[in-house]
Motif scaffolding. Structure first.
Motif, PDB file in Angstrom:
ATOM      1  N   SER A   1       5.854 -10.061   0.763  1.00  0.00           N
ATOM      2  CA  SER A   1       6.679 -10.169  -0.445  1.00  0.00           C
ATOM      3  C   SER A   1       6.281  -9.100  -1.452  1.00  0.00           C
ATOM      4  CB  SER A   1       6.564 -11.569  -1.057  1.00  0.00           C
ATOM      5  OG  SER A   1       5.233 -11.849  -1.412  1.00  0.00           O
ATOM      6  N   TRP A   2       7.204  -8.772  -2.315  1.00  0.00           N
ATOM      7  CA  TRP A   2       6.991  -7.775  -3.364  1.00  0.00           C
ATOM      8  C   TRP A   2       7.978  -8.081  -4.481  1.00  0.00           C
ATOM      9  CZ3 TRP A   2       9.253  -7.111   1.282  1.00  0.00           C
ATOM     10  CH2 TRP A   2      10.599  -6.762   1.293  1.00  0.00           C
ATOM     11  N   GLU A   3       7.703  -7.519  -5.626  1.00  0.00           N
ATOM     12  CA  GLU A   3       8.606  -7.696  -6.760  1.00  0.00           C
ATOM     13  C   GLU A   3       9.490  -6.468  -6.888  1.00  0.00           C
ATOM     14  OE1 GLU A   3       7.522  -9.382 -10.324  1.00  0.00           O
ATOM     15  OE2 GLU A   3       6.178 -10.844  -9.414  1.00  0.00           O
ATOM     16  N   GLY A   4      10.724  -6.678  -7.279  1.00  0.00           N
ATOM     17  CA  GLY A   4      11.642  -5.560  -7.490  1.00  0.00           C
ATOM     18  C   GLY A   4      12.386  -5.169  -6.233  1.00  0.00           C
TER      19      GLY A   4
ATOM     20  N   PRO B   1      12.741   1.724  -4.095  1.00  0.00           N
ATOM     21  CA  PRO B   1      11.717   2.497  -4.815  1.00  0.00           C
ATOM     22  C   PRO B   1      10.291   2.210  -4.346  1.00  0.00           C
ATOM     23  CG  PRO B   1      12.832   0.946  -6.305  1.00  0.00           C
ATOM     24  CD  PRO B   1      13.493   0.843  -4.969  1.00  0.00           C
ATOM     25  N   LEU B   2      10.088   1.035  -3.744  1.00  0.00           N
ATOM     26  CA  LEU B   2       8.766   0.722  -3.203  1.00  0.00           C
ATOM     27  C   LEU B   2       8.479   1.601  -1.988  1.00  0.00           C
ATOM     28  CD1 LEU B   2       6.300  -1.324  -3.253  1.00  0.00           C
ATOM     29  CD2 LEU B   2       7.562  -2.535  -1.462  1.00  0.00           C
ATOM     30  N   VAL B   3       9.467   1.733  -1.104  1.00  0.00           N
ATOM     31  CA  VAL B   3       9.278   2.480   0.138  1.00  0.00           C
ATOM     32  C   VAL B   3       9.473   3.975  -0.067  1.00  0.00           C
ATOM     33  CG1 VAL B   3      10.167   2.831   2.479  1.00  0.00           C
ATOM     34  CG2 VAL B   3       9.927   0.511   1.573  1.00  0.00           C
ATOM     35  N   TYR B   4      10.593   4.346  -0.674  1.00  0.00           N
ATOM     36  CA  TYR B   4      10.958   5.763  -0.782  1.00  0.00           C
ATOM     37  C   TYR B   4      10.588   6.320  -2.150  1.00  0.00           C
ATOM     38  CZ  TYR B   4      13.429   4.803   3.515  1.00  0.00           C
ATOM     39  OH  TYR B   4      13.721   4.437   4.797  1.00  0.00           O
ATOM     40  N   ASN B   5       9.601   7.191  -2.146  1.00  0.00           N
ATOM     41  CA  ASN B   5       9.099   7.826  -3.356  1.00  0.00           C
ATOM     42  C   ASN B   5       8.603   9.204  -2.943  1.00  0.00           C
ATOM     43  OD1 ASN B   5       6.866   8.705  -5.157  1.00  0.00           O
ATOM     44  ND2 ASN B   5       7.332   6.807  -6.239  1.00  0.00           N
TER      45      ASN B   5
ATOM     46  N   SER C   1       7.736  -8.386   8.220  1.00  0.00           N
ATOM     47  CA  SER C   1       6.473  -8.971   8.638  1.00  0.00           C
ATOM     48  C   SER C   1       5.380  -7.911   8.693  1.00  0.00           C
ATOM     49  CB  SER C   1       6.662  -9.589  10.031  1.00  0.00           C
ATOM     50  OG  SER C   1       5.458 -10.077  10.558  1.00  0.00           O
ATOM     51  N   PHE C   2       4.155  -8.336   8.354  1.00  0.00           N
ATOM     52  CA  PHE C   2       2.992  -7.474   8.550  1.00  0.00           C
ATOM     53  C   PHE C   2       1.767  -8.363   8.672  1.00  0.00           C
ATOM     54  CE2 PHE C   2      -0.425  -4.556   6.999  1.00  0.00           C
ATOM     55  CZ  PHE C   2      -0.406  -3.727   8.097  1.00  0.00           C
ATOM     56  N   ASP C   3       1.005  -8.199   9.751  1.00  0.00           N
ATOM     57  CA  ASP C   3      -0.186  -9.019   9.984  1.00  0.00           C
ATOM     58  C   ASP C   3      -1.471  -8.197   9.965  1.00  0.00           C
ATOM     59  OD1 ASP C   3      -0.234  -7.628  12.373  1.00  0.00           O
ATOM     60  OD2 ASP C   3       0.152  -9.374  13.639  1.00  0.00           O
ATOM     61  N   GLY C   4      -1.407  -6.977   9.477  1.00  0.00           N
ATOM     62  CA  GLY C   4      -2.569  -6.102   9.435  1.00  0.00           C
ATOM     63  C   GLY C   4      -2.548  -5.028  10.504  1.00  0.00           C
ATOM     64  N   LYS C   5      -1.858  -5.299  11.621  1.00  0.00           N
ATOM     65  CA  LYS C   5      -1.762  -4.317  12.708  1.00  0.00           C
ATOM     66  C   LYS C   5      -0.336  -4.080  13.171  1.00  0.00           C
ATOM     67  CE  LYS C   5      -6.347  -4.876  14.622  1.00  0.00           C
ATOM     68  NZ  LYS C   5      -7.157  -5.084  15.802  1.00  0.00           N
ATOM     69  N   THR C   6       0.516  -5.101  13.055  1.00  0.00           N
ATOM     70  CA  THR C   6       1.904  -4.986  13.500  1.00  0.00           C
ATOM     71  C   THR C   6       2.834  -5.133  12.303  1.00  0.00           C
ATOM     72  OG1 THR C   6       1.365  -5.878  15.681  1.00  0.00           O
ATOM     73  CG2 THR C   6       3.678  -5.931  15.027  1.00  0.00           C
ATOM     74  N   LEU C   7       3.675  -4.134  12.117  1.00  0.00           N
ATOM     75  CA  LEU C   7       4.659  -4.113  11.038  1.00  0.00           C
ATOM     76  C   LEU C   7       6.042  -4.279  11.654  1.00  0.00           C
ATOM     77  CD1 LEU C   7       5.510  -3.426   8.052  1.00  0.00           C
ATOM     78  CD2 LEU C   7       5.524  -1.025   8.774  1.00  0.00           C
TER      79      LEU C   7
ATOM     80  N   ILE D   1       0.742   1.503  -2.942  1.00  0.00           N
ATOM     81  CA  ILE D   1       1.569   0.296  -3.009  1.00  0.00           C
ATOM     82  C   ILE D   1       0.855  -0.935  -2.465  1.00  0.00           C
ATOM     83  CG2 ILE D   1       3.749   1.550  -2.944  1.00  0.00           C
ATOM     84  CD1 ILE D   1       4.013   0.785   0.001  1.00  0.00           C
ATOM     85  N   ILE D   2      -0.359  -0.770  -1.972  1.00  0.00           N
ATOM     86  CA  ILE D   2      -1.083  -1.889  -1.385  1.00  0.00           C
ATOM     87  C   ILE D   2      -1.239  -3.046  -2.380  1.00  0.00           C
ATOM     88  CG2 ILE D   2      -3.407  -1.050  -1.909  1.00  0.00           C
ATOM     89  CD1 ILE D   2      -4.147  -2.015   0.986  1.00  0.00           C
ATOM     90  N   ASP D   3      -1.356  -2.736  -3.666  1.00  0.00           N
ATOM     91  CA  ASP D   3      -1.515  -3.788  -4.673  1.00  0.00           C
ATOM     92  C   ASP D   3      -0.175  -4.304  -5.203  1.00  0.00           C
ATOM     93  OD1 ASP D   3      -0.946  -1.395  -5.925  1.00  0.00           O
ATOM     94  OD2 ASP D   3      -2.284  -1.737  -7.632  1.00  0.00           O
ATOM     95  N   ARG D   4       0.937  -3.738  -4.722  1.00  0.00           N
ATOM     96  CA  ARG D   4       2.268  -4.179  -5.150  1.00  0.00           C
ATOM     97  C   ARG D   4       2.935  -5.092  -4.118  1.00  0.00           C
ATOM     98  NH1 ARG D   4       4.868   1.546  -6.947  1.00  0.00           N
ATOM     99  NH2 ARG D   4       2.890   2.488  -7.531  1.00  0.00           N
ATOM    100  N   VAL D   5       2.265  -5.257  -2.984  1.00  0.00           N
ATOM    101  CA  VAL D   5       2.830  -6.038  -1.883  1.00  0.00           C
ATOM    102  C   VAL D   5       1.871  -7.188  -1.576  1.00  0.00           C
ATOM    103  CG1 VAL D   5       3.614  -5.947   0.508  1.00  0.00           C
ATOM    104  CG2 VAL D   5       3.922  -3.960  -0.963  1.00  0.00           C
ATOM    105  N   GLU D   6       2.437  -8.356  -1.320  1.00  0.00           N
ATOM    106  CA  GLU D   6       1.637  -9.527  -0.995  1.00  0.00           C
ATOM    107  C   GLU D   6       1.807  -9.873   0.477  1.00  0.00           C
ATOM    108  OE1 GLU D   6       1.572 -14.021  -2.577  1.00  0.00           O
ATOM    109  OE2 GLU D   6       1.620 -12.480  -4.144  1.00  0.00           O
ATOM    110  N   PHE D   7       0.674  -9.986   1.173  1.00  0.00           N
ATOM    111  CA  PHE D   7       0.674 -10.294   2.590  1.00  0.00           C
ATOM    112  C   PHE D   7       0.203 -11.717   2.822  1.00  0.00           C
ATOM    113  CE2 PHE D   7      -0.375  -5.756   2.051  1.00  0.00           C
ATOM    114  CZ  PHE D   7       0.738  -5.207   2.614  1.00  0.00           C
TER     115      PHE D   7
END
Length: 191
Positions: free
Chosen positions: A33-36, A40-44, A62-68, A183-189
């Motif tokens: 999850s992410w806000e906004g 703009p999160l992905v493409y910059n 989905s992201f589990d640390g190894k598979t996106l 962006i690591i701090d803008r996304v919640e896993f």
């Protein structure tokens, strides 16, 4: 401009018969999850600098640390070549490029490092891709070396039918993103 330089070289093998259909089981999703807005999160320009025709990642599933797992769709309406909006490609470069983008996105979630395509062991097309159709891209990080990271990629539909498979896709490691561009701090896993 200098002397011509060979950047990539590859071998194409065209078979008279298409590859045998392949199907996989869609992995269980680990929510992200992410806000906004996603775009703009992905493409910059300081991270993933693809825009317009190549702005094709439409969801992070989905992201589990190894598979996106991402959703991507070629919904471009702009000209690809001068005067041509919808050229007929066997190789679907817009969606294949989107698959490559996911290696970079995975790194933004883990190492905050910029990576660029380096080489591919093999890339197989199992079925024709369509514009304005959503596909899942499964990106799995296989290895992290001194200079490159290696990924396996599959482009599938929601039933698990494989359309494109990339084996041992290497991306060369470049710079670390500046702290304000991470962006690591803008996304919640959820893992």
């Amino acid at each position: 401009m200098g002397d011509p330089k060979l950047h990539y070289e590859g071998k194409y093998r065209f078979a008279q018969k298409p590859l045998k259909a392949k199907k996989i089981k869609l992995p269980t999703f680990t929510p992200v999850s992410w806000e906004g807005d996603l775009e703009p999160l992905v493409y910059n320009p300081k991270r993933l600098f693809m825009f317009g025709l190549f702005s094709t990642i439409t969801d992070i599933n989905s992201f589990d640390g190894k598979t996106l797992i991402t959703t991507m769709e070629d919904k471009s309406e702009k000209e690809f070549f001068k005067g041509i909006k919808d050229p007929k490609f066997v190789a679907a470069p817009i969606l294949v490029d989107a698959m490559f983008q996911t290696g970079g996105l995975l790194e933004f979630f883990t190492t905050s490092r910029t990576v660029l395509p380096y080489k591919i062991k093999s890339l197989k097309f199992y079925a024709n891709l369509e514009k304005n159709k959503k596909y899942f891209c499964i990106t799995q990080k296989k290895a992290s070396g001194e200079e490159t990271n290696t990924y396996d990629l599959k482009l599938i539909d929601k039933k698990g039918n494989v359309f494109v498979e990339v084996d041992s896709f290497e991306m060369v490691k470049l710079n670390q993103l500046d702290p304000e561009d991470r962006i690591i701090d803008r996304v919640e896993f959820s893992f």
